[in-house]
Write a protein that holds these residues in place. Structure first.
Motif, PDB file in Angstrom:
ATOM      1  N   GLU A 177      71.478  16.019  48.236  1.00 61.03           N
ATOM      2  CA  GLU A 177      71.304  17.469  48.082  1.00 61.03           C
ATOM      3  C   GLU A 177      71.572  18.228  49.377  1.00 61.03           C
ATOM      4  O   GLU A 177      71.754  19.445  49.358  1.00 61.03           O
ATOM      5  CB  GLU A 177      69.898  17.794  47.584  1.00 61.03           C
ATOM      6  CG  GLU A 177      68.795  17.517  48.591  1.00 61.03           C
ATOM      7  CD  GLU A 177      67.422  17.951  48.084  1.00 61.03           C
ATOM      8  OE1 GLU A 177      66.597  18.332  48.926  1.00 61.03           O
ATOM      9  OE2 GLU A 177      67.168  17.900  46.871  1.00 61.03           O
ATOM     10  N   SER A 178      71.639  17.510  50.503  1.00 61.01           N
ATOM     11  CA  SER A 178      71.920  18.168  51.784  1.00 61.01           C
ATOM     12  C   SER A 178      73.311  18.794  51.815  1.00 61.01           C
ATOM     13  O   SER A 178      73.569  19.702  52.609  1.00 61.01           O
ATOM     14  CB  SER A 178      71.776  17.175  52.936  1.00 61.01           C
ATOM     15  OG  SER A 178      72.641  16.072  52.759  1.00 61.01           O
ATOM     16  N   VAL A 179      74.217  18.321  50.942  1.00 63.32           N
ATOM     17  CA  VAL A 179      75.555  18.902  50.907  1.00 63.32           C
ATOM     18  C   VAL A 179      75.646  20.045  49.899  1.00 63.32           C
ATOM     19  O   VAL A 179      76.707  20.650  49.735  1.00 63.32           O
ATOM     20  CB  VAL A 179      76.625  17.830  50.574  1.00 63.32           C
ATOM     21  CG1 VAL A 179      76.576  16.695  51.591  1.00 63.32           C
ATOM     22  CG2 VAL A 179      76.434  17.285  49.156  1.00 63.32           C
ATOM     23  N   TRP A 180      74.581  20.318  49.221  1.00 66.43           N
ATOM     24  CA  TRP A 180      74.548  21.441  48.281  1.00 66.43           C
ATOM     25  C   TRP A 180      74.781  22.734  49.056  1.00 66.43           C
ATOM     26  O   TRP A 180      74.051  23.046  50.003  1.00 66.43           O
ATOM     27  CB  TRP A 180      73.200  21.463  47.587  1.00 66.43           C
ATOM     28  CG  TRP A 180      73.009  22.559  46.567  1.00 66.43           C
ATOM     29  CD1 TRP A 180      73.961  23.121  45.779  1.00 66.43           C
ATOM     30  CD2 TRP A 180      71.769  23.197  46.235  1.00 66.43           C
ATOM     31  NE1 TRP A 180      73.405  24.073  44.963  1.00 66.43           N
ATOM     32  CE2 TRP A 180      72.050  24.153  45.213  1.00 66.43           C
ATOM     33  CE3 TRP A 180      70.458  23.062  46.682  1.00 66.43           C
ATOM     34  CZ2 TRP A 180      71.071  24.963  44.653  1.00 66.43           C
ATOM     35  CZ3 TRP A 180      69.475  23.848  46.114  1.00 66.43           C
ATOM     36  CH2 TRP A 180      69.774  24.788  45.120  1.00 66.43           C
ATOM     37  N   PRO A 181      75.763  23.514  48.690  1.00 68.81           N
ATOM     38  CA  PRO A 181      76.092  24.727  49.454  1.00 68.81           C
ATOM     39  C   PRO A 181      74.938  25.729  49.546  1.00 68.81           C
ATOM     40  O   PRO A 181      74.873  26.510  50.499  1.00 68.81           O
ATOM     41  CB  PRO A 181      77.274  25.318  48.676  1.00 68.81           C
ATOM     42  CG  PRO A 181      77.887  24.145  47.983  1.00 68.81           C
ATOM     43  CD  PRO A 181      76.740  23.261  47.622  1.00 68.81           C
ATOM     44  N   ARG A 182      74.006  25.685  48.594  1.00 74.95           N
ATOM     45  CA  ARG A 182      72.923  26.663  48.574  1.00 74.95           C
ATOM     46  C   ARG A 182      71.592  26.080  49.064  1.00 74.95           C
ATOM     47  O   ARG A 182      70.526  26.686  48.888  1.00 74.95           O
ATOM     48  CB  ARG A 182      72.757  27.246  47.169  1.00 74.95           C
ATOM     49  CG  ARG A 182      74.043  27.845  46.613  1.00 74.95           C
ATOM     50  CD  ARG A 182      73.802  28.714  45.404  1.00 74.95           C
ATOM     51  NE  ARG A 182      73.028  29.917  45.726  1.00 74.95           N
ATOM     52  CZ  ARG A 182      72.793  30.893  44.846  1.00 74.95           C
ATOM     53  NH1 ARG A 182      73.285  30.809  43.607  1.00 74.95           N
ATOM     54  NH2 ARG A 182      72.090  31.953  45.187  1.00 74.95           N
TER      55      ARG A 182
END
Length: 223
Positions: A177-182
């Protein structure tokens, strides 16, 4: 507190008048002499009943508490033992969850935080459903505060961010989830929610009579 005291005096006077009326009525029925004696006896009985009720309420620790929640301004609550117990349960549930324990930018998982908040929402609702509703006619109640926390703070945040995170997870099952843009935006709003929620938690603590709740929250008083 003035309103509570005034209400108690009113109940005593009304009880005395009712007792007088009952005494006179009893005299009329029995057609006996000494109507004043009957009235006095009735008044004594009425006052005795009122005092007994007052004693019961005193043993129930009926108290008035003023609390300031920034989102709600200053509110006056009237609580008894039952309300204090509900406030204590809600405080314990809240203070041990992500709803109040702040996360750094690189700490924990957003998914875990949302799950914790959902758990708090469900537990708060279940606690209210299991408890007896307040019947006091003055002031706000613990239920008012708890429902406001759910509807004004938790529900809007969860309704917004749960679907967005779920959409990312479904589209990227192998991605952290760290790469989730938001992610950064969500964490920022989570911190805002935690700041607001902590004020409710401190209010629950005050209603429950908790000493030094800031220690349990991991902050200094006034932070």
């Amino acid at each position: 507190m003035t309103r509570l005291f005034s209400g108690r005096i009113t109940r005593v006077v009304l009880a005395a008048l009712a007792g007088c009326g009952a005494g006179v009525a009893l005299h009329a029925i029995s057609k006996a002499d000494g109507s004043y004696a009957f009235a006095v006896v009735g008044a004594v009985v009425g006052v005795t009943v009122a005092l007994a009720v007052q004693f019961y309420r005193s043993t129930a620790r009926l108290t008035e508490v003023r609390i300031t929640v920034p989102q709600l301004s200053e509110l006056t609550f009237v609580v008894n033992n039952d309300a204090q117990q509900v406030a204590w349960q809600l405080f314990v549930e809240s203070v041990t969850r992500t709803s109040t324990q702040r996360l750094g930018d690189d700490e924990g998982l957003i998914r875990e935080a949302l799950t914790s908040l959902y758990g708090l929402f469900a537990t708060t609702r279940d606690t209210l459903k299991a408890s007896r509703p307040s019947t006091l006619s003055v002031g706000f109640t613990v239920e008012n505060l708890a429902v406001t926390l759910l509807n004004r703070e938790l529900r809007p945040f969860l309704s917004k961010w749960h679907p967005l995170l779920r959409e990312f997870e479904n589209a990227n099952p192998d991605q952290p989830e760290s790469v989730w843009p938001r992610a950064a935006e969500c964490r920022a709003e989570l911190r805002q929610l935690q700041t607001a929620t902590r004020e409710y938690v401190l209010a629950f603590a005050k209603l429950a009579g908790v000493q030094d709740p800031h220690i349990m929250l991991g902050t200094e008083s006034g932070d």
